[in-house]
Structure formats: C-alpha cells, structure tokens
Write a protein that holds these residues in place. Sequence first.
Motif, PDB file in Angstrom:
ATOM      1  N   PRO A 149       0.836  -1.205   0.000  1.00  0.00           N
ATOM      2  CA  PRO A 149       0.000   0.000   0.000  1.00  0.00           C
ATOM      3  C   PRO A 149       0.869   1.253   0.000  1.00  0.00           C
ATOM      4  N   ASP A 150       0.327   2.313  -0.577  1.00  0.00           N
ATOM      5  CA  ASP A 150       1.068   3.580  -0.650  1.00  0.00           C
ATOM      6  C   ASP A 150       1.148   4.275   0.701  1.00  0.00           C
ATOM      7  N   ARG A 151       0.182   4.034   1.569  1.00  0.00           N
ATOM      8  CA  ARG A 151       0.203   4.623   2.908  1.00  0.00           C
ATOM      9  C   ARG A 151      -0.497   3.679   3.874  1.00  0.00           C
ATOM     10  N   ARG A 152      -0.671   4.105   5.085  1.00  0.00           N
ATOM     11  CA  ARG A 152      -1.274   3.228   6.086  1.00  0.00           C
ATOM     12  C   ARG A 152      -2.645   2.749   5.620  1.00  0.00           C
ATOM     13  N   ARG A 153      -2.942   1.500   5.949  1.00  0.00           N
ATOM     14  CA  ARG A 153      -4.213   0.899   5.526  1.00  0.00           C
ATOM     15  C   ARG A 153      -4.973   0.414   6.750  1.00  0.00           C
ATOM     16  N   ILE A 154      -6.283   0.681   6.759  1.00  0.00           N
ATOM     17  CA  ILE A 154      -7.167   0.244   7.843  1.00  0.00           C
ATOM     18  C   ILE A 154      -8.221  -0.678   7.249  1.00  0.00           C
TER      19      ILE A 154
END
Length: 393
Positions: free
Chosen positions: A221-226
């Motif tokens: 992922p390009d940034r944090r994932r929830i």
Amino acid sequence: MRVLFVAHGPAHVPWIVPLAWAGQLAGHDIRVAARPQSVPQVTAAGLVAVQIGTPEAGDAFIRRAAPASGERPARLPPDWPSGPLGWSEERRLRWSDQVLALADSLADDLVEFARYWRPDLVVYDVGSVVGLVAAAAVGVPALAHTWCQPVGLYFLHEDEVPPAYLRLFERFGAQPRIGTDTWIDCAPPALRTAHPVPRIPMRYVPYNGAGEVPRWLRREPDRRRICVTGGITTSTVDEFGAQLLREAAEIDADIVLAVARPEVFRQQKLPTNVRLTGWVPLTALLPTCHALVQHGGAGTLMTALAHGIPQLVVPEGTDTSQSLCGDQVEQCGAGVHLRAGQRTRPGALTAALDDLLGQEHYARRAGEIREEIAAMPSPAEVVTQAEALAAAG
C-alpha cells in the motif's frame, strides 16, 4: 479413529476447521455435524458435513422463549465470567436458555447419527452442548472447543443443573455429564481467564474461508491501511460503517471496507480514501494493514492478534459476546473498545482511530500476543492428545 465434530453456527465453523483438518491429515475419519445454515461453510472447507436439525431449528436459539417456572438453575457456576469481562446474571441465564433450547431441537438427529456412525471421540463447539449429549449417548469421551471465555454450559455441582439439561440426557437413556470436562482453548495467555475446567491450549490458526487475492492486494500500500469488517452474522458494521464513511475523509489512511453485505454501502458516496471490496479473506488482507476496525467477533479478534494487528472494537450493545471481545482487547492492551454509548458522538470513531494509530504501545502489544499465539501447541499436536483421550475412554 472416528471423530465427530459438532459446529455451533456459521460464524463458529471456521474455529474447528484447522483441528478437523489436522485430524484428517493424521489419518482419522472426520465428520462435522452442523445445522443447515452452517453446512455450506463446512463443505467449502473440504470437510464432510452431516446436517442436523431443520432451517427453523435456529429460531429456538435466536428467539428464546421464556422458560417455565423452575426450569432455570438455582445458580450458575460461580466462575462464569462476570464484572468487567463478563455478562450480567440475566444475560448468562438467557444464554443458558438459548443453548438448551437449541440443543433440544438438534438432539434427535445428532444422537441418531452418533449411534449409527459410532465415533470414538466427540469434539463440540462450546455453544453446542448437544455434542456432549451425543457423546454420553454412545459412551465416548468429549472435548469442548472454545476460546478464552467459558460461555458454554458446564455444571460442576448438581444444584446448578436445570431440569431441561437433565432431560436432554435422560431422553436417550444416558447419564448426565456433570463436573469438569476438558476444553481445547485457543486463547493465548494474554486473554486467558481463570476457571476450573481443564484446558488443552491450542494455537489459533486463522481460517476465514476460501477466497481470491485481488490484484490491488498484490502490491504494497502507498500509505497506512485500515481494514473495516463486521463478520457474517451481525449487521453492526452497517451502522458504524456508515458513520465511519461520514468521517473517513479526515483520516490519514486508506480504508478497506471488507464486509459481507457490500450492497448496504453501494448507494452511499465513498470518500476517495475508501475502497469497498465485499468479502476478502482476512488472512490475505490483514498482513497489509496497520489497524482493524471490527464489530467484536471472536474469530476476527483472534485473526487480527495472530497477525499482530491492533484493533478498534465497536460492538452492538453492552451485554453481548461482542462487548466481551471489546473488553478483552482493551484489557490486554492490544486495542481500543469503543462502547455503544460512546460511538454515537460526532467524531468518536475518528478520535478512537487516531488514538489507536498514534499510540505505539497498541501495535507493540498486538505483536507480543502474536508471539504468544505462535508459541502455542499446533492443531497437529492437539490431535495427539485427543488420540490419547479417546484411547483412555
């Protein structure tokens, strides 16, 4: 060795799949007795199902009729969970009524099959006390399969036993089983609660059903994932998922809405940082995530901990099994419990997520519990113990 597993409901079937397969791979003959609602989960896992009851049988569990006078036990075992990690007395008695009513509706089918097939051992979901009845009817040992909380029916003394429980056994000429049993418990030490029933610890092996890894999940992922999910037997996520969508644009992370009923959200405008996927196996999705938002399902809770993922639990109600999961997450330090009365406040979900992602101790604690789980005996090792139990008779 012939082993008869007894499942409780669709959300509980995944719990028994690893042990059932471990038994099958060890060369044992395995059957899984399940209500019609659960049969598809059993067969999808590659196991042989035995249907018990009718599609309406579960109504006795979901819509509990008030018990007749004198039907309830004088008291429940004193070590039932209570206080901050337990149910109220009324909730516990209501659960007792539900479990016994369900067992009553399934007993004829299950005992008939057990007497025909003659298993050497019965392994039953702790919510399916009918498995204990079947084991008594054919005179073989039984193992309960549970996690952490002793929320099934076990009675250590005769004055705790309601007449309805005794009648289940007497109906088949079997001696009622009262006293300590042995339970297979997937709870790691951080979640374990004290009670007198002997337990065989077993590593929790996540099984979330079959699925395919989508193309977007094959890269970092390009940034944090929830991940936001809500199980398969509750609609709680429909409410808090909609609330989260209203606040999602303020969250500095990508949100994956992996829900069993995506149609609930298709008519809503999705913020640019939200992906609506429908069902994705959590074992494929969670390793790419920094946090999980969930409804308080025990399987979801344990799957996240097995991957070392901190979680925000948003249960429905305050006296439910889901709220117990929320309490457990909070008590062990691996996440945040946003209680029913708190989540309705504007910005409550966003604030809880900010806390979860901003405080490193949640992720650190989840990682520690992951190591506890990994160190527990495997299902294959537990099969060896089950073999010894069956041989002892």
